[in-house]
Every structure is written in structure tokens, then in C-alpha cells.
Design a protein around this motif. Sequence first.
Motif, PDB file in Angstrom:
ATOM      1  N   ALA A  36       0.864  -1.189   0.000  1.00  0.00           N
ATOM      2  CA  ALA A  36       0.000   0.000   0.000  1.00  0.00           C
ATOM      3  C   ALA A  36       0.894   1.230   0.000  1.00  0.00           C
ATOM      4  N   VAL A  37       0.620   2.146  -0.917  1.00  0.00           N
ATOM      5  CA  VAL A  37       1.361   3.420  -0.953  1.00  0.00           C
ATOM      6  C   VAL A  37       0.431   4.473  -0.383  1.00  0.00           C
ATOM      7  N   VAL A  38       0.859   5.086   0.720  1.00  0.00           N
ATOM      8  CA  VAL A  38      -0.008   6.070   1.375  1.00  0.00           C
ATOM      9  C   VAL A  38       0.692   7.428   1.396  1.00  0.00           C
ATOM     10  N   GLY A  39      -0.090   8.421   1.633  1.00  0.00           N
ATOM     11  CA  GLY A  39       0.444   9.771   1.705  1.00  0.00           C
ATOM     12  C   GLY A  39      -0.680  10.753   1.485  1.00  0.00           C
ATOM     13  N   ARG A  40      -0.393  12.010   1.781  1.00  0.00           N
ATOM     14  CA  ARG A  40      -1.424  13.030   1.617  1.00  0.00           C
ATOM     15  C   ARG A  40      -1.686  13.304   0.138  1.00  0.00           C
ATOM     16  N   SER A  41      -2.748  13.996  -0.080  1.00  0.00           N
ATOM     17  CA  SER A  41      -3.053  14.390  -1.448  1.00  0.00           C
ATOM     18  C   SER A  41      -1.890  15.238  -1.999  1.00  0.00           C
ATOM     19  N   GLY A  42      -1.442  14.918  -3.193  1.00  0.00           N
ATOM     20  CA  GLY A  42      -0.336  15.673  -3.800  1.00  0.00           C
ATOM     21  C   GLY A  42       1.037  15.175  -3.365  1.00  0.00           C
ATOM     22  N   SER A  43       1.074  14.059  -2.651  1.00  0.00           N
ATOM     23  CA  SER A  43       2.385  13.570  -2.189  1.00  0.00           C
ATOM     24  C   SER A  43       3.120  12.777  -3.275  1.00  0.00           C
ATOM     25  N   GLY A  44       2.434  12.498  -4.391  1.00  0.00           N
ATOM     26  CA  GLY A  44       3.104  11.800  -5.499  1.00  0.00           C
ATOM     27  C   GLY A  44       2.756  10.328  -5.593  1.00  0.00           C
ATOM     28  N   LYS A  45       1.753   9.888  -4.797  1.00  0.00           N
ATOM     29  CA  LYS A  45       1.402   8.452  -4.785  1.00  0.00           C
ATOM     30  C   LYS A  45       0.998   7.955  -6.167  1.00  0.00           C
ATOM     31  N   MET A 197      -1.178  -0.833  -4.205  1.00  0.00           N
ATOM     32  CA  MET A 197      -2.423  -0.075  -4.059  1.00  0.00           C
ATOM     33  C   MET A 197      -2.115   1.294  -3.464  1.00  0.00           C
ATOM     34  N   VAL A 198      -2.537   2.318  -4.155  1.00  0.00           N
ATOM     35  CA  VAL A 198      -2.424   3.676  -3.619  1.00  0.00           C
ATOM     36  C   VAL A 198      -3.693   3.971  -2.846  1.00  0.00           C
ATOM     37  N   THR A 199      -3.556   4.464  -1.636  1.00  0.00           N
ATOM     38  CA  THR A 199      -4.738   4.847  -0.856  1.00  0.00           C
ATOM     39  C   THR A 199      -4.369   5.932   0.144  1.00  0.00           C
ATOM     40  N   HIS A 200      -5.378   6.687   0.513  1.00  0.00           N
ATOM     41  CA  HIS A 200      -5.126   7.654   1.581  1.00  0.00           C
ATOM     42  C   HIS A 200      -5.771   7.143   2.881  1.00  0.00           C
ATOM     43  N   ASP A 201      -6.388   5.957   2.794  1.00  0.00           N
ATOM     44  CA  ASP A 201      -7.098   5.390   3.943  1.00  0.00           C
ATOM     45  C   ASP A 201      -6.161   4.448   4.705  1.00  0.00           C
ATOM     46  N   LEU A 202      -5.675   4.932   5.821  1.00  0.00           N
ATOM     47  CA  LEU A 202      -4.670   4.151   6.561  1.00  0.00           C
ATOM     48  C   LEU A 202      -5.251   2.847   7.089  1.00  0.00           C
ATOM     49  N   ARG A 203      -6.552   2.864   7.372  1.00  0.00           N
ATOM     50  CA  ARG A 203      -7.183   1.650   7.875  1.00  0.00           C
ATOM     51  C   ARG A 203      -7.113   0.535   6.829  1.00  0.00           C
ATOM     52  N   LEU A 214       4.639   8.208   1.359  1.00  0.00           N
ATOM     53  CA  LEU A 214       5.249   9.282   0.549  1.00  0.00           C
ATOM     54  C   LEU A 214       4.912  10.625   1.184  1.00  0.00           C
ATOM     55  N   ARG A 215       5.893  11.518   1.175  1.00  0.00           N
ATOM     56  CA  ARG A 215       5.624  12.894   1.617  1.00  0.00           C
ATOM     57  C   ARG A 215       6.381  13.822   0.677  1.00  0.00           C
ATOM     58  N   SER A 216       5.647  14.694   0.054  1.00  0.00           N
ATOM     59  CA  SER A 216       6.238  15.658  -0.909  1.00  0.00           C
ATOM     60  C   SER A 216       7.131  14.967  -1.928  1.00  0.00           C
TER      61      SER A 216
END
Lengths: 229, 365
Positions: A36-45, A197-203, A214-216
Motif C-alpha cells: 500500500a502506498v499512502v500519503g497526503r493528497s499531492g504527495s506523489g502516490k 495499491m495507492v490509498t489515503h485510507d490508513l485503515r 510518501l511525503r512531498s
Amino acid sequence: MIRVDNLTKTFAAPGGGEVHALAGVSLWIDRGEFVAVVGRSGSGKSTLLFAMGGLATPTAGHVQLGETRVYDLDREARAALRRTEVGFVFQTFNLVPYLTCLENVALPALLAGSSRGEATDAAARVLERLGMSARSRHRPAQLSVGERQRVGIGRALVNGPRVLLADEPTGNLDPATADQVVDLLRELNGEGQTIVMVTHDLRLAARAGRIVRLRSGALDTDPPERVTA
Amino acid sequence: MWMLFIFIGDLRRRWAEYALGAAAVALVVAALVTHRAVTASAEESVHELAHRLGRNMLVVPAATDLSAFHARRFGSEALPDTYPDTIRSSRVAEHVRSIEARLYGNVRAGTGEVVVVGQDLDWPSLGDAEPAILGAEAARALGVAAGGTFSLGGRAFLALRIADPPPDGLDGAVFMPLAAAQRVLGRPGELSALRLGGCWCRIDVATLAGEVEKLVPGARAVTVAGMVKAQKGSVETMQRYSTVLHLTGFAVVALVIGSLAASQARRRARELGLLVAVGASPRALAGMFALQAAIAGAVGGVVGWALAAPLTRQLGASLLASPLAPPAGLLLPAAGLAALVSAGAALVPAARAASLDPTVVLRES
């Protein structure tokens, strides 16, 4: 199996200057992993995901799929690689509205050179595996969002790809349906399918085998964190 | 196979759009095919005219509309029937080998219309009935066979024979003695034309024409050479404009199909992005657009050729007084060229579609 070396992707910013979507990302994904690739919106996921699938040419760095360095190939050869080695799943499903479920799933097989009969047979098998046989003659508008995503997953799987790349596959789903989709991905992973899988849902990310943050545009932790599903 | 798959699916969904494109192509192709058929026929008619009139000089009333005259629509303009004698007794007579006086008129008869042609030739005397020679079409219209009798303008005629081919190609004509024609048409003492024959060896034909016009006031002397020259000039002008017309027509086809393809490329961006993601190559995407445009163009070409049939018939009847049809040999070139131009016009939007960034369009909700 997938090796990402020092991947950089820079866009021209609308107001001038540059945006660094990816800044030297390196990553290794083994065969049969569920990452799972996580990160905030715009982090490049998503940029990372599309770059791994040969859709976003990096500014610098390499992506290697098996023995093939993806961006050493020309556009035609990369398209051929996507036909057989990569399966994409999208947040907005991106099903062709005027085709039936069966036809949507059969489309990549036709693109890969199968005859119509072979392609529809393969699509029917995949739909059966996903529990969607009864819906094979329906069009996307006649399906629930969860069913549409199952068809989207079926389309990604029909050519037996090395890796399934899912960009926010649960982003448009309610929590219960999202869980069902992740259950399905875990099942497929259990059968040996490599999944990113890219997701912003940590759960939901926690249910993957490994999380990459990913961050920035850069990896947040190195080495990546291992989690228990 | 996948292109056909996508095309059929898209056709089911956007059939009206494809139909609009094909209809636009059809209209242009119909105009071009009609133009070509009529131009080709006009060229043929010039040759036929030259062949028909040979070395004759035609003397007609000055007010005669020559294009109507050659289209066999005859008016009431007349010359006095004393003019042949005037010419015979003049100094131009030495240049004239033969003079044939004619009176023409259109008469409704039987199931259609016939052309009455009165000729001052040596006709046999038959007693009560007047002698006549008929073209096959006139015989059909009057329901008469060779040796049969018929009535025209209240007078009885005997069909000496059905002429095939008829004199001067006048298939719908009833040839009869000049006096009989004057009675049938109610135009005693009148002539429609004099045909002067000769070799014009010792005099320039234009000079002779001028002499004749001075001799018989109110008449116009038309030489075959002059007519053919004028008509050839018209045909050449039509052919010159043909090139412009064809270029304009195909530019319109390119514009319409190109606009439709561009509009499709914009509206189908997500679908195209998906095709790229699942492995369609940029070249294949461009090919898909070109194929769709070519099919619409080819269908338009075939429909256009079919539409040209009634147009050609109508124009042929009104301009050349002959039933025309679009040549069958134009069907394949029309469809092929329309397909080729359409495919070419779709290439620019296709190239744009193929260069779409799928990572952008696939993430738009």
C-alpha cells in the motif's frame, strides 16, 4: 520484481517554476507482495503508481519490471508491456459505458491480440472468479459502485498481469464496499498476485502486506514500515 | 478486432453523430458526382452536335434561344418560307450546295410529346394521308407502327417507316412535308431554320455567314465551327471550375470529418486514456480514429453516389435534355476518395488524442 531507482518526476507549474511530484524515490517490490502506498493528497502516490506502470515518463531514474527497464522502451513497446504485464485499477473505474461488463473485461485481451472468442472466454472466467457472472451482460450504469470496481479489477486481471496497480480503488466506495474490495485484493494476493495499491485510507492500507509512505514526492520512512494485516 | 469492437460500440451510442458526418460527406459527393456526370455528358453532346450538323450552316430567326433549340424546345420565332428562294437567287448561291428548310414544333400527342419536323424534301404523294417518318420514341408515343396511320393536329398521316437511328438523332420526332407541318402547327408560311450545306472552300465561313445575314433580315447564321467552339469553351470552363469544385468539396469533407473527430477526441478523452492504460499504442489509437472516419467517409461516398442519381437525372433533363445517370465507374473512386480524405482529416485530432496524458484524464472524476 519491480525496482524503482531514484525516480524523479518534475512538472512545469502553471504559474511558472517546477513542481517535484517525485524526488528520487527508490523502491523494491517482490513478486507476490501486496504493497500500500499512502500519503497526503499531492504527495506523489499516483504519479509513482503510473510511473511504475509505464504511463508517466519520469524526469530521471528508472523503473524495472522483471528484467525490463520500462522507460528504455519506446512508446509502442511500453504499450505492449502494459497489455500483458500490468493491470490498472482506477478510483473512478473508467469502464467504457457502452460496453457490457463482459466486453469491458475482454477489451485488454482483444488489445493483446486474442480473438473475440478467446477474449470473451477469458473475460467470462475472470467474472466468474469475481462472482460477477450474473452481471456479465449488464452495462456499467446498471451496476452498483462496488460491482463496477469488481469489473474494473476483472479488466485489470484478464491478461494475467505480473502486477496489479490500483489507484485509490476504494476512493469512491462506502466503507463496507471498500472493505469488500480490499478483501478481494487480499484474496488475489493470496493466490500470488502482486499488488500495489495507492490509498489515503490508513485503515485499509493496514490490510496490505507493506506500507510505503510518501511525503512531498519522497519516501517518508526508510526502510519501509512492515505492518500486520 | 478491438478497433471494430470499440467502433461498433461507439456507433451504437453515437449513431446520430456518425450519420451526420456521413450525410455531410454524401451531400458533397453527390454534388461532385453530379457535376462530373453532367460535364462529361456536355462534352459528349458537343461531339454529337458536331457530328450531327456536319459542315452545315444553320440559319435561324435572330431571336432563337440556341440552347433551347438544341435541347429540342422550339419557340414561335420564324423566318418566312420565301427565304430559300431569296438565297438561291442571290450571289451567295454559288457557295451553297444545298438548302433545306425546316419548321419545328413541340406537340402533345398520344402518351407524350413529339417534335414535328417539317422538311421541304421530295415526299411521296399518298392521296388522303400525308407521309411521315417517325423516330422510335415518337412511334411509341403515337402508338403507331410502320405502315400504320395516325392523326396529328387533326390531319391523317401514314407512317412510311420507323427510322432507327432517326435523322439527326431526333428519336421523338415526326418528320413530314413542310406544308403538312405548317398546317399541323398552324404556322403557314413560316420556317424555324434553314440548313445550308457546302464546302465553303472559296469563301471564309464567317464572311459567308455575314453575307447570309445581310441577305435575309431578322436571321442569324450560325456556323457549326462557331457553335462547337463556343460549346467547347463552356465545357472547358466547367472543367476548369471542376478542379476548384472538387478541391472545395473535399476541403468541406475534411472540415466536417475533422471537426467531428476533434469533438470526439475531446469527449472521449477518458475512454482514450483508458485504452492507453490497457495497452493501446498511440499509433493504434490514431489508427482507430482514422478507421472510424474512413468508414463514415466511405458510407457517405456510397450514399452520395446514390443521391447523385436523381440529381443527375434532373439536371440532365433540364440542361442537356437527355436522361443521364451517374457513371457506375465513379462509385468506387467516390467512396474511396471520401474515405481517404476523411481518414486524413481525422489524423490531426487522432494524433492529439494519442498524445493525451492518461494519468490526467483517468484521474478526473
